[in-house]
Design a protein around this motif. Structure first.
Motif, short mmCIF file in Angstrom:
data_model
loop_
_atom_site.label_atom_id
_atom_site.label_comp_id
_atom_site.label_asym_id
_atom_site.label_seq_id
_atom_site.Cartn_x
_atom_site.Cartn_y
_atom_site.Cartn_z
N VAL A 56 0.86 -1.18 0.00
CA VAL A 56 0.00 0.00 0.00
C VAL A 56 0.90 1.23 0.00
CG1 VAL A 56 -0.26 -0.13 2.52
CG2 VAL A 56 -1.89 1.22 1.15
N ALA A 57 0.62 2.14 -0.92
CA ALA A 57 1.39 3.38 -1.01
C ALA A 57 0.84 4.41 -0.04
CB ALA A 57 1.33 3.90 -2.44
N SER A 58 1.60 5.48 0.13
CA SER A 58 1.20 6.51 1.09
C SER A 58 -0.13 7.14 0.71
CB SER A 58 2.28 7.58 1.20
OG SER A 58 2.54 8.15 -0.07
N GLY A 59 -0.43 7.18 -0.57
CA GLY A 59 -1.70 7.75 -1.01
C GLY A 59 -2.87 6.79 -0.99
N GLY A 60 -2.56 5.52 -0.66
CA GLY A 60 -3.63 4.54 -0.53
C GLY A 60 -3.73 3.52 -1.63
N ASN A 61 -2.98 3.69 -2.70
CA ASN A 61 -3.02 2.69 -3.78
C ASN A 61 -2.50 1.36 -3.28
OD1 ASN A 61 -4.04 4.51 -5.63
ND2 ASN A 61 -2.03 5.10 -6.39
N THR A 62 -3.20 0.30 -3.63
CA THR A 62 -2.83 -1.04 -3.17
C THR A 62 -2.47 -1.94 -4.34
OG1 THR A 62 -5.15 -1.75 -3.21
CG2 THR A 62 -4.28 -0.90 -1.12
N ASN A 63 -1.70 -2.97 -4.01
CA ASN A 63 -1.28 -3.95 -5.00
C ASN A 63 -1.28 -5.31 -4.32
OD1 ASN A 63 -0.17 -4.99 -7.44
ND2 ASN A 63 1.84 -5.03 -6.46
N TYR A 64 -1.86 -6.32 -4.97
CA TYR A 64 -1.97 -7.65 -4.38
C TYR A 64 -1.44 -8.71 -5.32
CZ TYR A 64 -5.35 -5.66 -1.04
OH TYR A 64 -5.96 -4.92 -0.06
N ALA A 65 -0.89 -9.75 -4.73
CA ALA A 65 -0.58 -10.94 -5.52
C ALA A 65 -1.89 -11.58 -5.95
CB ALA A 65 0.23 -11.93 -4.68
N ASP A 66 -1.89 -12.17 -7.14
CA ASP A 66 -3.12 -12.80 -7.64
C ASP A 66 -3.63 -13.87 -6.68
OD1 ASP A 66 -2.16 -12.71 -11.17
OD2 ASP A 66 -3.12 -11.21 -9.89
N SER A 67 -2.72 -14.55 -6.02
CA SER A 67 -3.11 -15.68 -5.16
C SER A 67 -3.88 -15.24 -3.92
CB SER A 67 -1.87 -16.46 -4.73
OG SER A 67 -0.97 -15.62 -4.03
N VAL A 68 -3.84 -13.97 -3.57
CA VAL A 68 -4.51 -13.51 -2.35
C VAL A 68 -5.65 -12.52 -2.63
CG1 VAL A 68 -2.37 -13.83 -1.07
CG2 VAL A 68 -3.00 -11.53 -1.84
N LYS A 69 -5.80 -12.14 -3.88
CA LYS A 69 -6.87 -11.18 -4.23
C LYS A 69 -8.23 -11.73 -3.82
CE LYS A 69 -4.65 -8.77 -8.08
NZ LYS A 69 -4.64 -8.56 -9.56
N GLY A 70 -9.01 -10.87 -3.19
CA GLY A 70 -10.34 -11.27 -2.74
C GLY A 70 -10.36 -11.93 -1.38
N ARG A 71 -9.20 -12.28 -0.86
CA ARG A 71 -9.12 -12.93 0.46
C ARG A 71 -8.37 -12.06 1.47
NH1 ARG A 71 -6.29 -17.48 1.10
NH2 ARG A 71 -4.82 -17.03 -0.60
N PHE A 72 -7.35 -11.36 1.02
CA PHE A 72 -6.53 -10.53 1.91
C PHE A 72 -6.82 -9.06 1.64
CE2 PHE A 72 -2.67 -13.61 2.46
CZ PHE A 72 -3.55 -14.62 2.84
N THR A 73 -6.74 -8.26 2.70
CA THR A 73 -6.91 -6.82 2.58
C THR A 73 -5.80 -6.13 3.33
OG1 THR A 73 -9.32 -7.05 2.45
CG2 THR A 73 -8.44 -4.86 2.94
N ILE A 74 -5.09 -5.24 2.64
CA ILE A 74 -4.04 -4.47 3.27
C ILE A 74 -4.58 -3.07 3.57
CG2 ILE A 74 -3.01 -3.62 1.10
CD1 ILE A 74 -0.25 -4.00 2.47
N SER A 75 -4.19 -2.54 4.71
CA SER A 75 -4.59 -1.19 5.07
C SER A 75 -3.45 -0.53 5.84
CB SER A 75 -5.87 -1.19 5.91
OG SER A 75 -5.69 -1.92 7.11
N ARG A 76 -3.58 0.76 6.00
CA ARG A 76 -2.45 1.52 6.55
C ARG A 76 -2.96 2.69 7.39
NH1 ARG A 76 2.39 3.70 2.62
NH2 ARG A 76 3.26 5.25 4.04
N ASP A 77 -2.33 2.91 8.51
CA ASP A 77 -2.60 4.07 9.36
C ASP A 77 -1.36 4.94 9.31
OD1 ASP A 77 -2.92 5.91 11.43
OD2 ASP A 77 -4.07 4.51 12.65
N ASN A 78 -1.39 5.97 8.51
CA ASN A 78 -0.19 6.81 8.32
C ASN A 78 0.19 7.54 9.61
OD1 ASN A 78 0.20 6.17 5.60
ND2 ASN A 78 -1.27 7.72 4.95
#
Length: 114
Positions: free
Chosen positions: A51-73
């Motif tokens: 997850v970038a500082s602006g909130g853009n996220t990137n996931y491996a295909d194997s975890v898409k739909g199952r994992f969620t990344i989030s960030r508290d700046n």
């Protein structure tokens, strides 16, 4: 120097959930990217999610739909909510952050039993 403290790993049955957290501390100027990688026995370390500082996220295909990344700046903390876990998700999960250079945590073990 930046230190990364990971927490939340453990043993869970297939279909279960875990939440990982990673807090950054030390000489933090600006964290651009925070994320998680994992390494299973006998395999190379691989990207899980970032997850970038602006909130853009990137996931491996194997975890898409199952994992969620989030960030508290404000807390310099990144989270990984892992649902519908599978035995193939078993690995050591490493926190990563990129400021002026990259830093790695020591890793936390996630074991999913079938």
């Amino acid at each position: 120097q930046v230190q990364l403290a990971e927490s939340g790993g453990g043993l869970v049955q297939a279909g279960g959930s875990l939440r990982l957290a990673c807090a950054a501390s030390g000489s933090i100027f600006r964290i651009n990217i925070m994320g998680w990688y994992r390494q299973a026995p006998g395999k190379q370390r691989e990207l899980v999610a970032t997850v970038a500082s602006g909130g853009n996220t990137n996931y491996a295909d194997s975890v898409k739909g199952r994992f969620t990344i989030s960030r508290d700046n404000a807390k310099n903390t990144v989270y990984l909510q892992m649902n519908s876990l599978k035995p193939e998700d078993t690995a050591v999960y490493y926190c990563y952050c990129l400021t002026l250079q990259g830093y790695w945590g020591l890793g936390t073990q996630v074991t999913v039993s079938s």
